[in-house]
Design a protein around this motif. Structure first.
Motif, PDB file in Angstrom:
ATOM      1  N   LYS A 146       0.606  -1.190  -0.195  1.00 36.75           N
ATOM      2  CA  LYS A 146      -0.154   0.209   0.257  1.00 36.75           C
ATOM      3  C   LYS A 146       1.266   1.172   0.338  1.00 36.75           C
ATOM      4  O   LYS A 146       0.371   1.909  -0.402  1.00 36.75           O
ATOM      5  N   MET A 147       1.949   0.828   1.043  1.00 37.25           N
ATOM      6  CA  MET A 147       2.963   2.473   0.575  1.00 37.25           C
ATOM      7  C   MET A 147       4.025   2.137  -0.213  1.00 37.25           C
ATOM      8  O   MET A 147       4.619   0.938  -0.051  1.00 37.25           O
ATOM      9  N   LYS A 148       4.999   2.949  -0.623  1.00 36.44           N
ATOM     10  CA  LYS A 148       5.742   3.179  -1.801  1.00 36.44           C
ATOM     11  C   LYS A 148       6.824   2.684  -0.813  1.00 36.44           C
ATOM     12  O   LYS A 148       7.538   3.448   0.010  1.00 36.44           O
ATOM     13  N   PRO A 149       7.969   1.956  -1.075  1.00 34.11           N
ATOM     14  CA  PRO A 149       8.687   1.271  -0.751  1.00 34.11           C
ATOM     15  C   PRO A 149      10.480   1.750  -1.047  1.00 34.11           C
ATOM     16  O   PRO A 149      10.582   2.761  -1.415  1.00 34.11           O
ATOM     17  N   SER A 150      11.236   2.361  -0.148  1.00 32.94           N
ATOM     18  CA  SER A 150      12.429   2.502  -0.732  1.00 32.94           C
ATOM     19  C   SER A 150      13.190   1.123  -2.247  1.00 32.94           C
ATOM     20  O   SER A 150      13.047   0.322  -2.123  1.00 32.94           O
ATOM     21  N   PHE A 151      14.017   2.247  -2.674  1.00 32.23           N
ATOM     22  CA  PHE A 151      14.584   0.827  -3.728  1.00 32.23           C
ATOM     23  C   PHE A 151      15.431   0.242  -3.672  1.00 32.23           C
ATOM     24  O   PHE A 151      15.331  -0.889  -4.035  1.00 32.23           O
ATOM     25  N   ASN A 152      16.376   0.650  -2.628  1.00 32.30           N
ATOM     26  CA  ASN A 152      16.838  -1.027  -1.955  1.00 32.30           C
ATOM     27  C   ASN A 152      16.546  -2.028  -1.124  1.00 32.30           C
ATOM     28  O   ASN A 152      16.447  -2.577  -1.247  1.00 32.30           O
ATOM     29  N   ARG A 178      15.326  -3.785  -4.062  1.00 32.54           N
ATOM     30  CA  ARG A 178      15.689  -4.949  -4.578  1.00 32.54           C
ATOM     31  C   ARG A 178      16.095  -6.317  -3.416  1.00 32.54           C
ATOM     32  O   ARG A 178      16.182  -7.085  -3.695  1.00 32.54           O
ATOM     33  N   GLY A 179      16.464  -5.667  -2.835  1.00 31.65           N
ATOM     34  CA  GLY A 179      16.747  -6.601  -1.766  1.00 31.65           C
ATOM     35  C   GLY A 179      15.126  -7.917  -1.531  1.00 31.65           C
ATOM     36  O   GLY A 179      15.791  -8.804  -1.082  1.00 31.65           O
ATOM     37  N   GLU A 180      14.123  -7.468  -1.673  1.00 28.55           N
ATOM     38  CA  GLU A 180      12.683  -8.223  -1.253  1.00 28.55           C
ATOM     39  C   GLU A 180      12.683  -9.191  -2.330  1.00 28.55           C
ATOM     40  O   GLU A 180      12.857 -10.219  -2.331  1.00 28.55           O
ATOM     41  N   TYR A 181      13.518  -8.279  -3.820  1.00 26.28           N
ATOM     42  CA  TYR A 181      13.146  -9.202  -4.598  1.00 26.28           C
ATOM     43  C   TYR A 181      14.217 -10.491  -5.281  1.00 26.28           C
ATOM     44  O   TYR A 181      13.877 -10.778  -5.975  1.00 26.28           O
ATOM     45  N   PRO A 232       7.083  -8.337 -12.064  1.00 22.64           N
ATOM     46  CA  PRO A 232       6.478  -7.118 -11.036  1.00 22.64           C
ATOM     47  C   PRO A 232       7.365  -6.039 -11.765  1.00 22.64           C
ATOM     48  O   PRO A 232       8.821  -6.016 -12.030  1.00 22.64           O
ATOM     49  N   LEU A 233       6.822  -4.295 -11.631  1.00 24.53           N
ATOM     50  CA  LEU A 233       6.990  -3.191 -11.727  1.00 24.53           C
ATOM     51  C   LEU A 233       6.851  -2.377 -10.087  1.00 24.53           C
ATOM     52  O   LEU A 233       5.551  -1.990 -10.275  1.00 24.53           O
ATOM     53  N   VAL A 234       7.700  -2.341  -9.925  1.00 26.12           N
ATOM     54  CA  VAL A 234       7.630  -1.871  -8.147  1.00 26.12           C
ATOM     55  C   VAL A 234       7.357   0.041  -7.875  1.00 26.12           C
ATOM     56  O   VAL A 234       8.712   0.318  -8.495  1.00 26.12           O
ATOM     57  N   GLU A 235       6.931   0.623  -7.935  1.00 27.92           N
ATOM     58  CA  GLU A 235       7.142   2.506  -7.237  1.00 27.92           C
ATOM     59  C   GLU A 235       7.343   2.856  -6.392  1.00 27.92           C
ATOM     60  O   GLU A 235       7.742   2.206  -5.003  1.00 27.92           O
ATOM     61  N   SER A 236       8.839   3.203  -5.859  1.00 27.63           N
ATOM     62  CA  SER A 236       9.548   3.439  -5.078  1.00 27.63           C
ATOM     63  C   SER A 236       9.291   4.545  -4.231  1.00 27.63           C
ATOM     64  O   SER A 236       9.017   5.552  -5.177  1.00 27.63           O
ATOM     65  N   VAL A 237       9.950   4.828  -3.859  1.00 30.40           N
ATOM     66  CA  VAL A 237       9.830   5.792  -3.124  1.00 30.40           C
ATOM     67  C   VAL A 237      10.534   7.137  -3.381  1.00 30.40           C
ATOM     68  O   VAL A 237      10.682   8.347  -3.018  1.00 30.40           O
ATOM     69  N   ASP A 238      11.982   7.191  -3.445  1.00 31.35           N
ATOM     70  CA  ASP A 238      12.731   7.624  -3.738  1.00 31.35           C
ATOM     71  C   ASP A 238      14.099   7.405  -4.800  1.00 31.35           C
ATOM     72  O   ASP A 238      14.268   8.735  -5.719  1.00 31.35           O
ATOM     73  N   GLN A 272      -1.816   1.978  -7.883  1.00 34.31           N
ATOM     74  CA  GLN A 272      -1.344   0.888  -8.080  1.00 34.31           C
ATOM     75  C   GLN A 272       0.319   1.035  -7.527  1.00 34.31           C
ATOM     76  O   GLN A 272       1.115   1.800  -8.181  1.00 34.31           O
ATOM     77  N   VAL A 273       1.211   0.706  -6.253  1.00 35.28           N
ATOM     78  CA  VAL A 273       2.590   0.154  -6.658  1.00 35.28           C
ATOM     79  C   VAL A 273       2.924  -1.147  -7.213  1.00 35.28           C
ATOM     80  O   VAL A 273       4.125  -1.103  -7.348  1.00 35.28           O
ATOM     81  N   VAL A 274       2.499  -1.728  -7.050  1.00 33.87           N
ATOM     82  CA  VAL A 274       2.985  -2.899  -7.691  1.00 33.87           C
ATOM     83  C   VAL A 274       2.288  -2.919  -9.455  1.00 33.87           C
ATOM     84  O   VAL A 274       0.749  -3.735  -8.665  1.00 33.87           O
ATOM     85  N   LYS A 275       2.771  -2.351  -9.936  1.00 34.50           N
ATOM     86  CA  LYS A 275       2.334  -2.586 -11.148  1.00 34.50           C
ATOM     87  C   LYS A 275       3.101  -4.380 -12.321  1.00 34.50           C
ATOM     88  O   LYS A 275       3.415  -4.946 -12.120  1.00 34.50           O
TER      89      LYS A 275
END
Length: 479
Positions: A374-380, A383-386, A415-421, A454-457
């Protein structure tokens, strides 16, 4: 007397601008316009429609096709991203006077009124009882109030000649697909569409109730692990089926290929047998949409629950089709389709025995896209999660590359994830070098599916596999 005056006022404009009907058609695209446009182009090519340029303005595609109205109307039962199909009955005149008057609302009103009257008269030749009719303005020339006023004006003018029911606009400037469906405006009723390129009559309509039924009323599903939306699944399959590999896949000597995936004589999905494969089938949405196209399908998943869900949903869909009283395109082919669903790990599955009766297969699948956000995570953090999910994708693609097929096509969701930074994190971009080393190449640029919030596209990738010289090359490249 009033009716006669109204018709006589509208008729000169109508007669002057009416052109001889040709094979021009308007396609109204859905929310995911880019994917819908590419799907339309792909399906027209696959089904051997002759067409020139596919002109697209906003959500309207305009094409001159070499098929008659009945064949074009059938496309509404094949396409996932197109909501309505109109046959052009009138085009803009190439003269300065007309161009200057296209913004004259009264002029447009008279033009539509005259055309509506003519279409209703023509429709009445084979229709008894009350006729529903409506007007949709895709050119954004008239307001909702003006359209509704115009419709009632048409009804009053013709009430002595025809029994009519006008379907008013509720929102915007056009009738919704559910309004068009309920009014049977692609059948015994009439819907007139006003477009920038001219005027058309509705001939084909995507059935919103059927899409909703397969999406929300199927007996099994798991919203927490994610489900491919049915319309997206249909578009992905149509796009994948249209991406033919350069050479045929492995054929088994002594076996006659099964003829499958037909949509009537004029709508052969493939000249040879074809099967749609989903190695991460989840609750079976991709399998169900392949079934609706009359294709054979093979589905697998590592999860026992997912396999049970897919089987339940496919069985439910077949029962719905058997009991349906409405016209379903390709109904007999759907009921004769071969279905295989079983539990397996896609990174270790032995694929070749599954395809021994087929000349051609396409892989259409959506692996695990990660946890919902629901919230945008940081890019790093993304990357670690995936990291583990990237390994899943690469292990699957490596296993498929070792399957003894020389070449094949994949439509794969990343997955295409919107990051906050740092903008978007693309798992495909992170993996593309390793994917290429396995022998895969892009067939076209990826397509993105997802709403703005959507955060995860979804990033939809189309790949072709060309077998390297040796299997050891695959193993060494993947190290």
């Amino acid at each position: 007397m009033l009716r006669a005056r109204w018709l006589s006022a509208a008729e000169p404009v109508f007669s002057k601008l009416m052109l001889k009907p040709d094979n021009k058609y308007f396609f109204v695209l859905g929310r995911e316009r880019e994917i819908a446009r590419e799907e339309l182009r792909a399906v027209l090519r696959r089904l051997n429609f002759g067409f020139g340029d596919l002109n697209v303005t906003d959500n309207i595609a305009f094409a001159n096709l070499d098929r008659d109205e009945a064949e074009v109307a059938k496309l509404s039962g094949i396409l996932g991203g197109t909501t309505k199909i109109f046959r052009a009955t009138q085009s803009k005149m190439d003269n300065e006077q007309y161009e200057q008057r296209t913004t004259d609302r009264e002029y447009c009103s008279k033009l539509i009124a005259g055309l509506t009257a003519e279409l209703i008269r023509r429709k009445k030749r084979g229709v008894t009882g009350k006729i529903n009719f409506g007007i949709s303005d895709y050119s954004k020339t008239l307001s909702k109030e003006k359209i509704n006023t115009l419709g009632l004006e048409v009804k009053r003018a013709l009430r002595g000649d025809l029994s009519l029911r006008f379907v008013p606009i509720r929102e915007g400037r056009e009738l919704s697909t559910i309004q068009s469906l309920k009014g049977d405006l692609a059948g015994r009723g009439v819907e007139v569409g006003l477009f920038d390129q001219g005027i058309g009559i509705l001939i084909g309509l995507s059935n919103p109730e059927e899409w909703a039924r397969r999406d929300y009323q199927k007996p099994a599903g798991d919203k927490y692990s994610g489900m491919t939306p049915p319309k997206l699944a249909r578009m992905m399959i149509n796009l994948a089926l249209s991406q033919r590999p350069k050479a045929g896949s492995r054929k088994v000597e002594g076996r006659r290929p099964k003829v499958g995936g037909r949509i009537g004589t004029a709508f052969s999905l493939q000249p040879s047998a074809c099967v749609v494969v989903d190695p991460f089938c989840g609750s079976g949405n991709i399998l169900m949409e392949a079934l609706m196209l009359g294709c054979d399908m093979i589905g697998s998943d590592i999860s026992e629950k997912a396999v049970a869900d897919s089987k339940a949903n496919v069985d439910w869909l077949l029962e719905q089709i058997r009991n349906s009283k409405s016209e379903i395109l390709n109904k007999s082919e759907i009921q004769n389709s071969n279905v295989k669903i079983f539990q397996a790990d896609a990174t270790e599955l032995d694929f070749p025995p599954l395809f021994e009766n087929y000349d051609h297969f396409v892989v259409v699948t959506e692996p695990y896209l990660g946890q919902p956000k629901k919230m945008k995570p940081s890019f790093n953090a993304v990357r670690g999660e995936y990291t583990k999910i990237k390994k899943l994708y690469l292990d699957f693609l490596k296993n498929l590359a070792l399957s003894h097929f020389h070449t094949f096509t994949l439509c794969l969701v990343f997955p295409l994830v919107e990051s906050v930074d740092r903008g978007r994190f693309s798992l495909y971009a992170e993996s593309v070098d390793e994917i290429r080393k396995l022998g895969y190449t892009e067939l076209r640029s990826p397509l993105v599916y997802g709403r703005d919030y959507q955060v995860v596209k979804r990033e939809i990738v189309f790949l072709n596999f060309q077998e390297p010289n040796t299997k050891s090359q695959i193993n060494s490249n993947s190290q």
